[in-house]
Design a protein around this motif. Structure first.
Motif, PDB file in Angstrom:
ATOM      1  N   PHE A   1      -3.343  -2.687  -8.746  1.00 37.57           N
ATOM      2  CA  PHE A   1      -3.439  -3.389  -7.386  1.00 37.57           C
ATOM      3  C   PHE A   1      -4.455  -4.506  -7.382  1.00 37.57           C
ATOM      4  CE2 PHE A   1      -2.055  -2.272  -3.045  1.00 37.57           C
ATOM      5  CZ  PHE A   1      -2.386  -3.272  -2.431  1.00 37.57           C
TER       6      PHE A   1
ATOM      7  N   ASP B   1      -9.679  -8.859  -1.548  1.00 37.43           N
ATOM      8  CA  ASP B   1     -11.068  -9.096  -1.512  1.00 37.43           C
ATOM      9  C   ASP B   1     -11.783  -8.846  -2.790  1.00 37.43           C
ATOM     10  OD1 ASP B   1     -11.029  -6.479  -1.421  1.00 37.43           O
ATOM     11  OD2 ASP B   1     -12.351  -6.156   0.065  1.00 37.43           O
TER      12      ASP B   1
ATOM     13  N   ALA C   1     -12.091  -6.441  -4.707  1.00 42.56           N
ATOM     14  CA  ALA C   1     -12.492  -5.008  -4.868  1.00 42.56           C
ATOM     15  C   ALA C   1     -13.030  -4.783  -6.286  1.00 42.56           C
ATOM     16  CB  ALA C   1     -11.405  -4.006  -4.528  1.00 42.56           C
ATOM     17  N   LEU C   2     -13.949  -5.604  -6.634  1.00 46.66           N
ATOM     18  CA  LEU C   2     -14.696  -5.464  -7.743  1.00 46.66           C
ATOM     19  C   LEU C   2     -15.860  -4.460  -7.477  1.00 46.66           C
ATOM     20  CD1 LEU C   2     -14.580  -8.784  -9.466  1.00 46.66           C
ATOM     21  CD2 LEU C   2     -13.243  -6.800  -9.888  1.00 46.66           C
ATOM     22  N   PHE C   3     -16.221  -3.362  -8.501  1.00 46.17           N
ATOM     23  CA  PHE C   3     -17.289  -2.585  -8.198  1.00 46.17           C
ATOM     24  C   PHE C   3     -18.716  -3.270  -8.496  1.00 46.17           C
ATOM     25  CE2 PHE C   3     -13.967   0.230  -9.896  1.00 46.17           C
ATOM     26  CZ  PHE C   3     -13.341   0.401  -8.771  1.00 46.17           C
ATOM     27  N   PRO C   4     -19.555  -3.616  -7.272  1.00 44.07           N
ATOM     28  CA  PRO C   4     -20.495  -4.304  -7.498  1.00 44.07           C
ATOM     29  C   PRO C   4     -21.686  -3.827  -8.250  1.00 44.07           C
ATOM     30  CG  PRO C   4     -20.262  -4.039  -5.136  1.00 44.07           C
ATOM     31  CD  PRO C   4     -19.280  -3.176  -5.784  1.00 44.07           C
ATOM     32  N   ASN C   5     -21.788  -2.353  -8.712  1.00 44.73           N
ATOM     33  CA  ASN C   5     -22.447  -1.949  -9.343  1.00 44.73           C
ATOM     34  C   ASN C   5     -22.302  -1.924 -10.873  1.00 44.73           C
ATOM     35  OD1 ASN C   5     -20.352  -0.090  -8.612  1.00 44.73           O
ATOM     36  ND2 ASN C   5     -21.633   1.442  -9.609  1.00 44.73           N
TER      37      ASN C   5
ATOM     38  N   PHE D   1      -6.570  -6.491  -4.858  1.00 40.38           N
ATOM     39  CA  PHE D   1      -6.911  -6.718  -3.439  1.00 40.38           C
ATOM     40  C   PHE D   1      -7.228  -8.188  -2.961  1.00 40.38           C
ATOM     41  CE2 PHE D   1      -7.105  -2.195  -4.627  1.00 40.38           C
ATOM     42  CZ  PHE D   1      -6.867  -1.737  -3.738  1.00 40.38           C
TER      43      PHE D   1
ATOM     44  N   ARG E   1      -8.608  -6.140 -14.571  1.00 39.97           N
ATOM     45  CA  ARG E   1      -8.710  -4.882 -14.346  1.00 39.97           C
ATOM     46  C   ARG E   1      -7.500  -4.051 -14.120  1.00 39.97           C
ATOM     47  NH1 ARG E   1     -12.772  -2.809  -9.803  1.00 39.97           N
ATOM     48  NH2 ARG E   1     -10.864  -3.577  -8.533  1.00 39.97           N
ATOM     49  N   ALA E   2      -6.671  -4.809 -12.910  1.00 40.50           N
ATOM     50  CA  ALA E   2      -5.299  -4.299 -12.835  1.00 40.50           C
ATOM     51  C   ALA E   2      -4.557  -3.931 -13.817  1.00 40.50           C
ATOM     52  CB  ALA E   2      -4.783  -4.880 -11.753  1.00 40.50           C
TER      53      ALA E   2
ATOM     54  N   LYS F   1       0.769  -1.101   0.087  1.00 41.83           N
ATOM     55  CA  LYS F   1       0.161   0.047  -0.215  1.00 41.83           C
ATOM     56  C   LYS F   1       0.714   1.435  -0.122  1.00 41.83           C
ATOM     57  CE  LYS F   1      -4.135  -1.893   1.477  1.00 41.83           C
ATOM     58  NZ  LYS F   1      -5.318  -2.051   2.276  1.00 41.83           N
TER      59      LYS F   1
END
Lengths: 223, 290
Positions: free
Chosen positions: B84, B88, B90-94, B86, B146-147, B46
């Motif tokens: 990065f 978890d 960290a995908l955007f649920p929307n 993560f 995505r990264a 981080k």
């Protein structure tokens, strides 16, 4: 029976403006509360939540003193902006914003806090600014909280009585909202008008809450 | 070449520790940060990403300075060319899978890149789905792709495979290695899975309490203590039973229970729940392919 529809119209105008202002004010405030590690956070939270526990008459009494042309910010509004805050619609809006603030801030803050921090971090590492992150990632993912905050603020403003009476009085077309009008009609023994106003409020409040619960159920499912 | 030198005092569950590391990574290498939880691995990632500010430090990536507290240089995460992944995901649920990837696009990136990446990870069929409807392995793939959209100079992977089952983990290890090879990014992985580290990394940094204990190739770092004719296991005592003059110990190592005979002296002070080290000398096991 000759019913005056103006109090109803005035009530929805007040609730609409208040809710709109609360969205503008509540969102940054909730964002700050959800992210800050400042020591003053509990103090700010306590102040925002005061309207939930205080009798409206207490709030109204202090606001009346503050709004009066000799108090602050009343003097500023009446002298500089030439808009008096006591016994005026503007005063009602300012008072309602303070009075309904926790109903907007608390759901938004809880919604933002429930999102994992990694969503914000991921958005930053993908090159997106704080504002873009707020509008494209955080807000769309707290839609149920946004809806709850908006509707509760709106409904709570419709339900105001004590505060309005203290700082607004009972001026037709200016400060006589439905809750005041009902009181006024009962005092004048016009039970018929009181019945109509009350029924309109009752049905509307029920429908608003029903919509929230129905829509929230659906929003949570589609997320 | 990537140079990292940072210092930061941390408040961990075990108390205050100071993170102080200084290491270099060769461009294009695959490096793993290895160590117990709380050793400071994620914090280092981080700090590299600009998501955590060190008390003082210097980071330069391929001759570009990202952080120099002495000169007040500190690029925000948005300006650092990193990918990065993560823990978890960290995908955007929307957003759909495709929208998640598109979110990373900026004016410069070629729009075809999204399709290339989706194809590469065999995700085209799932492109219109929301992340929460995907399996863990699929979500992990989306997060990886995505990264990579922004063609990062460094790919940071924070225990990306820890939530997956063994089979999926092995498939994705191969995939990660393939991606690393074909995109020539420098990759920094946080992991405490030895098999994963051996398979993937050129270079290991072993951390303990915020300090580097050893660094080098996997064989070099682990060779000293782990690769020998001895066997050494860490386990947990499950039960201690007396049996005549000796004691029988049940010890849980990984998912296996080992039964062992010990003397009364050895058992003294031990109780169920204790962490123990089990070692054997002159070890001559039979190894068979499954």
């Amino acid at each position: 029976m000759n019913l005056d529809w103006q109090p109803l119209w005035l009530t929805f105008k007040l609730a609409g403006i208040t809710t709109f202002l609360l969205l503008l004010l509540g969102l940054p405030l909730a964002w700050w509360l959800a992210h800050t590690r400042s020591r003053v956070k509990p103090i700010v939270e306590a102040i925002i939540s005061l309207p939930i526990v205080l009798p409206p008459s207490v709030m109204g009494f202090y606001l009346l003193l503050a709004f009066s042309p000799t108090g602050f910010p009343g003097s500023f509004f009446s002298d500089v902006l030439n808009v008096p805050l006591v016994f005026s619609f503007t005063g009602l809006v300012v008072g309602s914003v303070i009075y309904s603030l926790p109903f907007m801030v608390q759901p938004l803050q809880a919604g933002l806090e429930s999102l994992p921090n990694s969503l914000t971090e991921a958005s930053y590492t993908l090159g997106r600014s704080k504002t873009e992150t707020l509008f494209r990632v955080l807000l769309p993912n707290i839609r149920p909280a946004l809806l709850t905050g908006t509707v509760l603020s709106f409904a709570h403003t419709i339900g105001e009585f004590g505060l309005v009476l203290m700082i607004g009085g009972n001026i037709p077309g200016e400060t006589r909202v439905v809750s005041i009008a009902i009181y006024h009609e009962v005092e004048s023994l016009n039970y018929g008008s009181a019945h109509v106003y009350s029924l309109v409020l009752l049905v509307l409040s029920f429908l608003i809450l029903l919509t929230v619960y129905l829509v929230n159920k659906r929003l949570v499912k589609t997320l | 070449m990537i140079q990292i030198r940072v210092r930061k005092s941390l408040l961990m569950a075990s108390g205050k520790t100071e993170l102080a590391v200084d290491f270099n990574l060769e461009a294009g290498s695959f490096c793993t940060l290895y160590g117990k939880s709380g050793a400071g691995k994620t914090t280092i990632l981080k700090i590299l990403a600009g998501l955590i500010q060190p008390d003082e430090g210097f980071i330069s990536v391929n001759d570009e300075v990202w952080l120099d507290t002495g000169k007040n240089i500190n690029l925000p995460p948005q300006k650092r060319e990193i990918g990065f992944v993560f823990q978890d995901y960290a995908l955007f649920p929307n957003m759909t899978v495709r929208e998640n990837l598109q979110y990373a696009l900026n004016g410069k990136t070629d729009k075809n890149r999204i399709d290339d990446l989706l194809e590469r990870a065999a995700l085209q069929q799932l492109a219109h789905r929301k992340p929460l409807t995907l399996s863990g392995g699929q979500q992990q793939r989306v997060a990886l792709m995505r990264a990579l959209v922004r063609k990062p100079q460094i790919l940071l992977l924070d225990e990306p495979l820890s939530a997956l089952d063994l089979e999926m983990r092995q498939t994705l290890q191969t995939e990660i290695y393939g991606l690393h090879q074909s995109f020539h990014t420098t990759t920094l992985l946080v992991s405490h899975q030895l098999s994963e580290i051996y398979r993937l990394s050129d270079f290991i940094i072993s951390l303990e309490n915020g300090k580097i204990m050893a660094q080098g190739t996997p064989a070099g770092v682990f060779g000293r203590e782990r690769l020998s004719s001895k066997i050494q296991l860490i386990g947990e005592v499950l039960s201690i039973r007396e049996n005549g003059v000796v004691y029988i110990l049940d010890i849980l190592v990984g998912n296996n229970i080992i039964k062992t005979v010990t003397t009364a002296e050895e058992v003294q002070g031990l109780q169920p729940g204790d962490q123990v080290k089990v070692s054997a000398k002159a070890f001559n096991p039979i190894v068979q392919k499954l």
